[in-house]
Scaffold this active site. Structure first.
Site, PDB file in Angstrom:
ATOM      1  N   ASP A 297     -19.854 -29.939 -66.610  1.00 45.72           N
ATOM      2  CA  ASP A 297     -19.085 -29.176 -65.634  1.00 45.72           C
ATOM      3  C   ASP A 297     -19.336 -29.673 -64.214  1.00 45.72           C
ATOM      4  O   ASP A 297     -18.442 -29.621 -63.361  1.00 45.72           O
ATOM      5  CB  ASP A 297     -19.453 -27.693 -65.727  1.00 45.72           C
ATOM      6  CG  ASP A 297     -18.993 -27.071 -67.037  1.00 45.72           C
ATOM      7  OD1 ASP A 297     -18.113 -27.667 -67.682  1.00 45.72           O
ATOM      8  OD2 ASP A 297     -19.509 -26.001 -67.406  1.00 45.72           O
ATOM      9  N   GLY A 298     -20.547 -30.151 -63.947  1.00 43.68           N
ATOM     10  CA  GLY A 298     -20.837 -30.677 -62.620  1.00 43.68           C
ATOM     11  C   GLY A 298     -19.990 -31.883 -62.269  1.00 43.68           C
ATOM     12  O   GLY A 298     -19.596 -32.058 -61.106  1.00 43.68           O
ATOM     13  N   ASN A 376     -16.173 -23.391 -58.160  1.00 45.51           N
ATOM     14  CA  ASN A 376     -17.020 -22.383 -58.788  1.00 45.51           C
ATOM     15  C   ASN A 376     -17.288 -21.212 -57.858  1.00 45.51           C
ATOM     16  O   ASN A 376     -16.766 -20.119 -58.061  1.00 45.51           O
ATOM     17  CB  ASN A 376     -18.344 -23.004 -59.252  1.00 45.51           C
ATOM     18  CG  ASN A 376     -18.333 -23.342 -60.731  1.00 45.51           C
ATOM     19  OD1 ASN A 376     -17.314 -23.182 -61.402  1.00 45.51           O
ATOM     20  ND2 ASN A 376     -19.445 -23.810 -61.239  1.00 45.51           N
ATOM     21  N   ASP A 406     -30.872 -10.375 -51.613  1.00 43.17           N
ATOM     22  CA  ASP A 406     -31.103 -11.811 -51.521  1.00 43.17           C
ATOM     23  C   ASP A 406     -29.861 -12.575 -51.095  1.00 43.17           C
ATOM     24  O   ASP A 406     -29.969 -13.717 -50.639  1.00 43.17           O
ATOM     25  CB  ASP A 406     -31.595 -12.351 -52.866  1.00 43.17           C
ATOM     26  CG  ASP A 406     -33.077 -12.073 -53.075  1.00 43.17           C
ATOM     27  OD1 ASP A 406     -33.715 -11.574 -52.137  1.00 43.17           O
ATOM     28  OD2 ASP A 406     -33.587 -12.347 -54.176  1.00 43.17           O
TER      29      ASP A 406
END
Length: 532
Positions: A297-298, A376, A406
């Site tokens: 996917d990267g 994404n 966070d």
């Protein structure tokens, strides 16, 4: 233009001034009684004998009387103001009513219903009713003579009825709903989604259907993106480039790194083309017909980031770990590419977000940084700071919430199986249009993730009272700092990424979450349980 007015309650609406007059009389009598009470209190205070300093009870009593007198005086003044305001409203009402009656007496009766022309006793009611002027061609006009009652617009008069417009048949108004883009109603962004017939709302079209791609002319050029530092990927790329050139006669583009690897294998790969700098990358889209990725996917994210506008169709081969976007197996690459080059093929339209940062130090709103496109997610976090992030979030200028935790993830539906899933967000089909709003470790028990519609614009701003700055990253790259007053603006990009499907979009999505995440995998309950 016809004028409208508000209908008040019966004390004013029936034109009866006696009720108001009696109320005014009661009010003024109340005022006189209040004044008398205040006067009595003052006389009582004057008649008090001189009090000694040590007489605490008498001092407290006198102070209480003064407080009562002050309250009575304030009450009387407030009631006087209220009565004056009521009188002014009555005067305005009478003036408006007289104007309407005068217009009705002067107007011809050809545009008024039969019961209006025959009954003078109902003139008061007609003066109070809102009016709508309708010309013979159906368009609203400026003349106020030909009018119909507003509550009769959706009624039909029976032409043969002896009572004229008294007997009416009610009917439902027809309408249609359309999509609009951020309040704009134009042909470019308008689309009918429902129809209305016989009182029933039915769907005319759906937002997401299975999309098929058919070539109108044969593809001429392909570009290949590969996963770096992988021996298996390097071997496959050498074989695939040779096959595409020799058997399909296609022009092949590769990255500069890959071209160096191919030339190290053999000098016969000098036909492979590449680019020199970022300026040439922006010119790739008009040249390239198809994109092939060898990796996970990267690699798909990297290939999509090379195109700052429209993206050619992507054929992703799975040579990574999970493979939510890579449905094709590298072992059958020849059969897959044969089928895709022949067409038609099913594709999945994966939406992208376009983001830009507005710095507080910028003098004008248009002084923004370069747009970033993400497939994404875009992540805003606290970085190395030990403090909670403090982020003010807005949706189309409407305040959403203040994130204290966070950080925050703004994800596409394609990215719903990535960082957003790890932070507690829902898995969403990639063709569902929407923006996922997922907090990262919020310091709240009630902060649940949201899914916003795709037409909104989300703005995340670091407030000036924040204890520390925030950091933003785009698909895990291009990390930038957000100081106090800086804002990140995200909306849906107009250029989706189309990826080829092995079967069809829904089948590939369900297969990916079953194979990649082992979704809902458990042992089946045995059938030899106790009898019921």
């Amino acid at each position: 233009m016809s004028t409208y007015k508000l209908n008040h309650t019966d004390s004013f609406g029936n034109g009866d001034a006696n009720g108001l007059r009696s109320n005014q009389e009661n009010g003024f009598s109340g005022l006189s009684s209040l004044a008398q009470s205040e006067k009595a209190v003052q006389e009582l205070l004057i008649q008090q004998t001189p009090m000694q300093a040590n007489d605490d009870h008498l001092i407290e009593f006198s102070e209480a009387l003064r407080t009562v007198a002050k309250a009575l005086r304030g009450s009387s003044e407030g009631k006087a103001l209220a009565q004056a305001e009521a009188a002014e409203w009555k005067r305005r009402y009478e003036l408006e009513r007289s104007k309407n009656l005068e217009l009705l007496h002067k107007a011809p009766l050809n545009g008024v219903c039969a019961d209006e022309s025959n009954s003078n006793g109902k003139m008061d009611h007609l003066a109070k009713s809102p009016r709508v002027h309708v010309q013979e061609n159906g368009k609203p006009g400026r003349c106020s003579l030909e009018r119909i009652c507003a509550h009769e617009v959706l009624q039909n008069c029976e032409p043969n009825s002896p009572n004229g417009c008294i007997n009416k048949l009610k009917r439902k108004a027809s309408f249609k709903l359309s999509w609009g883009c951020k309040g704009q109603v134009n042909d470019q962004h308008k689309k009918d989604i429902v129809s209305f017939e016989s009182g029933n709302i039915t769907t005319a079209d759906r937002s997401s259907k299975q999309i098929s791609l058919t070539w109108e002319s044969n593809p001429q050029t392909v570009i290949i993106f590969t996963k770096p530092n992988s021996t298996s990927v390097r071997v496959l790329s050498v074989e695939m480039v040779r096959w595409l050139r020799d058997h399909k006669g296609l022009n092949v583009y590769v990255e500069p790194r890959v071209k160096a690897e191919l030339l190290s294998e053999s000098s016969s790969f000098d036909f492979v083309q590449t680019w020199e700098d970022d300026k040439e990358i922006s010119l790739l889209h008009p040249k390239v017909d198809l994109v092939i990725t060898l990796g996970g996917d990267g690699t798909v994210l990297w290939a999509a980031s090379m195109f700052k506008g429209p993206v050619p169709p992507i054929v992703p081969f799975s040579m990574g770990s999970l493979g939510f976007m890579t449905p094709f197996h590298s072992e059958q690459y020849r059969d897959c590419l044969e089928s895709i080059l022949r067409g038609p093929i099913s594709i999945t339209l994966r939406h992208r977000l376009q983001c830009h940062i507005i710095r507080d130090k910028a003098r004008h709103d248009y002084e923004t940084e370069e747009n970033m496109l993400v497939l994404n997610e875009v992540t805003i976090d606290r970085g190395i700071s030990s403090y909670l992030t403090n982020l003010e979030c807005y949706c189309d200028n409407s305040f959403v919430t203040c994130v204290q935790g966070d950080g925050l993830i703004l994800s596409t539906t394609s990215g719903s199986t990535a960082y957003s899933l790890a932070a507690g967000g829902s898995m969403v089909h990639p063709q569902v249009p929407g923006i996922l709003f997922t907090p990262i470790c919020p310091h709240s028990l009630s902060f649940r993730p949201l899914i916003l519609p795709d037409h909104v614009t989300v703005r995340v701003q670091v407030p000036f009272n924040s204890r520390s700055s925030a950091w933003v990253s785009f698909d895990g790259k291009g990390r930038k700092q957000l100081e106090a007053g800086d804002a990140l603006v995200c909306s849906m990009a107009p250029w989706p990424v189309s990826t080829a499907c092995q079967v069809e979009s829904t089948h590939d999505f369900l297969r990916s979450i079953h194979d990649g995440l082992h979704w809902n995998l458990r042992k089946t309950q045995s059938s030899d349980g106790p009898p019921q």
